[in-house]
Design a protein around this motif. Structure first.
Motif, PDB file in Angstrom:
ATOM      1  N   TYR A  64       0.833  -1.206   0.000  1.00  0.00           N
ATOM      2  CA  TYR A  64       0.000   0.000   0.000  1.00  0.00           C
ATOM      3  C   TYR A  64       0.869   1.257   0.000  1.00  0.00           C
ATOM      4  O   TYR A  64       0.624   2.204  -0.764  1.00  0.00           O
ATOM      5  CB  TYR A  64      -0.920  -0.021   1.217  1.00  0.00           C
ATOM      6  CG  TYR A  64      -1.571   1.304   1.529  1.00  0.00           C
ATOM      7  CD1 TYR A  64      -2.677   1.748   0.796  1.00  0.00           C
ATOM      8  CD2 TYR A  64      -1.088   2.110   2.563  1.00  0.00           C
ATOM      9  CE1 TYR A  64      -3.271   2.977   1.075  1.00  0.00           C
ATOM     10  CE2 TYR A  64      -1.676   3.329   2.852  1.00  0.00           C
ATOM     11  CZ  TYR A  64      -2.768   3.755   2.107  1.00  0.00           C
ATOM     12  OH  TYR A  64      -3.347   4.967   2.391  1.00  0.00           O
ATOM     13  N   MET A  65       1.909   1.278   0.855  1.00  0.00           N
ATOM     14  CA  MET A  65       2.799   2.431   0.916  1.00  0.00           C
ATOM     15  C   MET A  65       3.504   2.653  -0.419  1.00  0.00           C
ATOM     16  O   MET A  65       3.657   3.793  -0.878  1.00  0.00           O
ATOM     17  CB  MET A  65       3.833   2.242   2.031  1.00  0.00           C
ATOM     18  CG  MET A  65       3.275   2.401   3.429  1.00  0.00           C
ATOM     19  SD  MET A  65       4.569   2.277   4.706  1.00  0.00           S
ATOM     20  CE  MET A  65       5.573   3.717   4.334  1.00  0.00           C
ATOM     21  N   ALA A  66       3.931   1.565  -1.045  1.00  0.00           N
ATOM     22  CA  ALA A  66       4.625   1.669  -2.330  1.00  0.00           C
ATOM     23  C   ALA A  66       3.676   2.200  -3.412  1.00  0.00           C
ATOM     24  O   ALA A  66       4.052   3.050  -4.236  1.00  0.00           O
ATOM     25  CB  ALA A  66       5.191   0.314  -2.736  1.00  0.00           C
ATOM     26  N   TYR A  67       2.448   1.700  -3.411  1.00  0.00           N
ATOM     27  CA  TYR A  67       1.469   2.144  -4.413  1.00  0.00           C
ATOM     28  C   TYR A  67       1.154   3.632  -4.246  1.00  0.00           C
ATOM     29  O   TYR A  67       1.094   4.378  -5.228  1.00  0.00           O
ATOM     30  CB  TYR A  67       0.196   1.308  -4.287  1.00  0.00           C
ATOM     31  CG  TYR A  67      -0.860   1.668  -5.309  1.00  0.00           C
ATOM     32  CD1 TYR A  67      -0.747   1.253  -6.629  1.00  0.00           C
ATOM     33  CD2 TYR A  67      -1.964   2.444  -4.951  1.00  0.00           C
ATOM     34  CE1 TYR A  67      -1.717   1.596  -7.581  1.00  0.00           C
ATOM     35  CE2 TYR A  67      -2.939   2.790  -5.884  1.00  0.00           C
ATOM     36  CZ  TYR A  67      -2.801   2.365  -7.191  1.00  0.00           C
ATOM     37  OH  TYR A  67      -3.747   2.705  -8.123  1.00  0.00           O
ATOM     38  N   SER A 268      17.782   4.162   3.842  1.00  0.00           N
ATOM     39  CA  SER A 268      18.438   3.439   2.761  1.00  0.00           C
ATOM     40  C   SER A 268      17.567   3.456   1.506  1.00  0.00           C
ATOM     41  O   SER A 268      18.065   3.635   0.391  1.00  0.00           O
ATOM     42  CB  SER A 268      18.710   1.989   3.188  1.00  0.00           C
ATOM     43  OG  SER A 268      19.238   1.229   2.137  1.00  0.00           O
ATOM     44  N   ALA A 269      16.246   3.286   1.689  1.00  0.00           N
ATOM     45  CA  ALA A 269      15.322   3.335   0.552  1.00  0.00           C
ATOM     46  C   ALA A 269      15.318   4.731  -0.067  1.00  0.00           C
ATOM     47  O   ALA A 269      15.234   4.886  -1.293  1.00  0.00           O
ATOM     48  CB  ALA A 269      13.920   2.949   0.996  1.00  0.00           C
ATOM     49  N   ASN A 275      11.283   7.670  -1.244  1.00  0.00           N
ATOM     50  CA  ASN A 275      11.196   8.443  -0.007  1.00  0.00           C
ATOM     51  C   ASN A 275       9.923   8.089   0.766  1.00  0.00           C
ATOM     52  O   ASN A 275       8.882   8.732   0.605  1.00  0.00           O
ATOM     53  CB  ASN A 275      11.226   9.943  -0.316  1.00  0.00           C
ATOM     54  CG  ASN A 275      12.544  10.356  -0.942  1.00  0.00           C
ATOM     55  OD1 ASN A 275      13.590  10.292  -0.318  1.00  0.00           O
ATOM     56  ND2 ASN A 275      12.481  10.772  -2.206  1.00  0.00           N
ATOM     57  N   TYR A 276      10.030   7.060   1.608  1.00  0.00           N
ATOM     58  CA  TYR A 276       8.876   6.598   2.374  1.00  0.00           C
ATOM     59  C   TYR A 276       8.683   7.423   3.647  1.00  0.00           C
ATOM     60  O   TYR A 276       9.644   7.982   4.201  1.00  0.00           O
ATOM     61  CB  TYR A 276       9.045   5.125   2.744  1.00  0.00           C
ATOM     62  CG  TYR A 276       8.784   4.185   1.592  1.00  0.00           C
ATOM     63  CD1 TYR A 276       7.501   3.974   1.124  1.00  0.00           C
ATOM     64  CD2 TYR A 276       9.837   3.505   0.973  1.00  0.00           C
ATOM     65  CE1 TYR A 276       7.258   3.109   0.067  1.00  0.00           C
ATOM     66  CE2 TYR A 276       9.602   2.644  -0.083  1.00  0.00           C
ATOM     67  CZ  TYR A 276       8.308   2.450  -0.537  1.00  0.00           C
ATOM     68  OH  TYR A 276       8.067   1.611  -1.582  1.00  0.00           O
ATOM     69  N   ASN A 277       7.442   7.454   4.104  1.00  0.00           N
ATOM     70  CA  ASN A 277       7.115   8.087   5.378  1.00  0.00           C
ATOM     71  C   ASN A 277       7.585   7.165   6.504  1.00  0.00           C
ATOM     72  O   ASN A 277       7.015   6.100   6.731  1.00  0.00           O
ATOM     73  CB  ASN A 277       5.602   8.326   5.470  1.00  0.00           C
ATOM     74  CG  ASN A 277       5.208   9.069   6.730  1.00  0.00           C
ATOM     75  OD1 ASN A 277       5.622   8.718   7.831  1.00  0.00           O
ATOM     76  ND2 ASN A 277       4.383  10.089   6.570  1.00  0.00           N
TER      77      ASN A 277
END
Length: 513
Positions: A64-67, A268-269, A275-277
């Motif tokens: 879900y986060m990636a989408y 790292s991502a 750039n994830y939350n």
């Protein structure tokens, strides 16, 4: 742009992440049934389906986060964060909580409940990480945290799998060299075949050709085949809480490690372009661990290391979701017990050896070289803890125990049992304490070192560390030792503030000037 849920590279990513999780679950099943001795019906019918559910929910969350990230940035090269059950916790909770409770009570459900209580407690700590994670990350020296984790990795994750690898070398060494070539050497299998798949196929071929795996074993697995499903229960947690209480203090640093590791992995991502939350990722870590615990999983979920590697391999969004679905199906349909009768576990142990080596190596590579000593100091308590556990297992198998053997005989044989037991009891916290003291000494932050030492004295006073149960002043000598350390460190803090020339070299004084 239309966001794609599945791309060609996701197949490689799926094989890698699924085999990673499958390896963990197969070893998990072996630890619970063989090492601890829990009934197979409980492990395959209740525990593993709950573990599968937790991993599934974790994969869904990160899919879900990636989408959402892909839609927000309008691109199709976003890679979902890899996830699954935390490997260090898999060993620690099994060998430090579930095992001791079951061996002392012979109550499998109570031991299971104790492990679940730990998992839920750690999930709560991970949720707190969404509020305090960054502050703790800044305050706790990385070398201290990673050094203590490295101790867990080199002992509980790497050593016993390494022993099993060399016990049947014609299987283990074949897998080990492939692990070294592909995971350490970053080489590929010809035609880009997933290395995990090759290891499993070769293990099956050699295992059946040499008689390690037998039709009788496969028939027995079919005869005891159980379709399982997770059942939610709060009473299981409450019942296990009492037995888990002496161990729960160790859940605090492990929970802290987990959410700091999530922060690092999100960073790292980010370096790789995704750039994830971070707070959302930490929330999902804690929430899926808690939900899994409610349904019966004793093992917290975690974001895995290696996001850049998955991205480089072409994995995008779909590999995570497919991994979660497949893991849930395998654990719910009882496939794991059948796989253990088909695939020799010695073929997949080298993967765990690599994970142990990788985490231990990271402790050194992720820190400044000057902190290498602090990393080693943080590892030592775990070496003591592992040694005592192995000695106790051997004595129990021989129908004896330390009380019958005695300290004098042990010491004459070269093992100071009492000293090793004191050093290893509460190893996670002890490793962080002494690793942090070492870091602060290196950085000339003697006041901070004194605070950590005094905290160690308080924890010792209440039996949280250096003793196997909570009580008042169970080890007076250890308590006095910590106070003496604190006094010395306070003295050095005063000397550093007012009389630096008494404790610093001429070169260091010149640098300060």
């Amino acid at each position: 742009m239309k966001i794609k849920l599945w791309q060609k590279g996701d197949l490689n990513g799926f094989f890698g992440l699924f085999v990673n999780n499958l390896t963990n679950i197969m070893v998990m099943a072996t630890l619970l049934t063989v090492t601890v001795g829990l009934p197979s019906s409980l492990v395959y019918g209740r525990i593993l389906p709950a573990v599968g559910l937790a991993i599934f929910l974790s994969c869904v969350a990160y899919t879900y986060m990636a989408y959402k990230l892909a839609k927000k940035e309008n691109r199709n090269d976003v890679t979902a964060l890899p996830c699954g059950s935390s490997v260090p916790h898999m060993f620690l909770i099994t060998l430090m909580v579930i095992g001791p409770v079951y061996w002392s009570t012979k109550d499998a459900n109570l031991a299971w409940g104790a492990g679940v209580a730990w998992c839920v407690a750690e999930g709560i700590i991970e949720l707190l990480g969404t509020f305090i994670g960054e502050k703790l990350r800044r305050w706790i020296p990385r070398a201290a945290l990673l050094g203590s984790l490295a101790g867990v990795s080199i002992t509980y994750i790497a050593l016993n799998p390494a022993f099993a690898t060399f016990a049947i070398p014609y299987i283990g060494l074949v897998s080990l060299v492939l692990v070294l070539l592909c995971f350490v050497g970053n080489l590929k299998i010809p035609f880009n075949i997933p290395v995990g798949l090759v290891i499993i196929v070769l293990g099956v071929i050699i295992g059946w050709a040499t008689g390690i795996m037998t039709p009788e074993g496969l028939q027995a697995a079919f005869d005891s085949f159980t379709v399982g499903y997770p059942i939610p229960s709060f009473m299981r947690i409450i019942d296990g809480l009492d037995k888990a209480a002496p161990f729960l203090i160790a859940a605090v640093p492990l929970g802290i490690y987990n959410f700091i590791e999530t922060i690092d992995n999100c960073e790292s991502a980010s370096v790789s372009g995704d750039n994830y939350n971070t707070k959302q990722a930490m929330f999902f870590d804690g929430a899926t661990s808690i939900i899994g615990g409610i349904f019966g999983s004793p093992f917290p979920t975690a974001v895995f290391l290696g996001h850049p590697g998955w991205k480089k391999a072409g994995a995008r969004i779909g590999y995570s979701l497919l991994t979660g679905i497949t893991v849930l199906i395998f654990t719910s349909l009882g496939v794991i017990s059948l796989l253990l009768s088909i695939i020799p576990v010695e073929a997949i142990y080298p993967i765990l050896v690599f994970i142990g080596i990788s985490i231990t190596s990271q402790a050194f590579s992720a820190c400044d070289r000057k902190y290498a000593s602090a990393v080693v100091v943080g590892m030592i308590p775990h070496l003591a803890d592992w040694t005592i556990n192995e000695v106790n297992i051997a004595l129990t198998a021989a129908g004896s125990n330390f009380a019958e053997i005695g300290q004098e005989i042990m010491q004459a044989a070269g093992l100071n049992y009492l000293g090793a037991s004191a050093l290893g009891t509460g190893a996670i916290i002890i490793g962080i304490i002494f690793g942090a003291i070492t870091v602060f000494i290196i950085d000339r932050k003697f006041t901070n070192a004194a605070i950590i030492s005094f905290a160690g004295a308080i924890l010792t006073f209440f039996g949280v560390i250096h003793y196997n149960q909570l009580s008042i002043l169970p080890n007076p000598g250890m308590f006095i030792g910590y106070l003496a350390m604190t006094v010395i460190l306070v003295g050095y803090a005063l000397l550093y503030k007012y009389k630096k020339e008494l404790i610093l070299s001429k070169e260091e004084l010149e640098e300060l000037e």
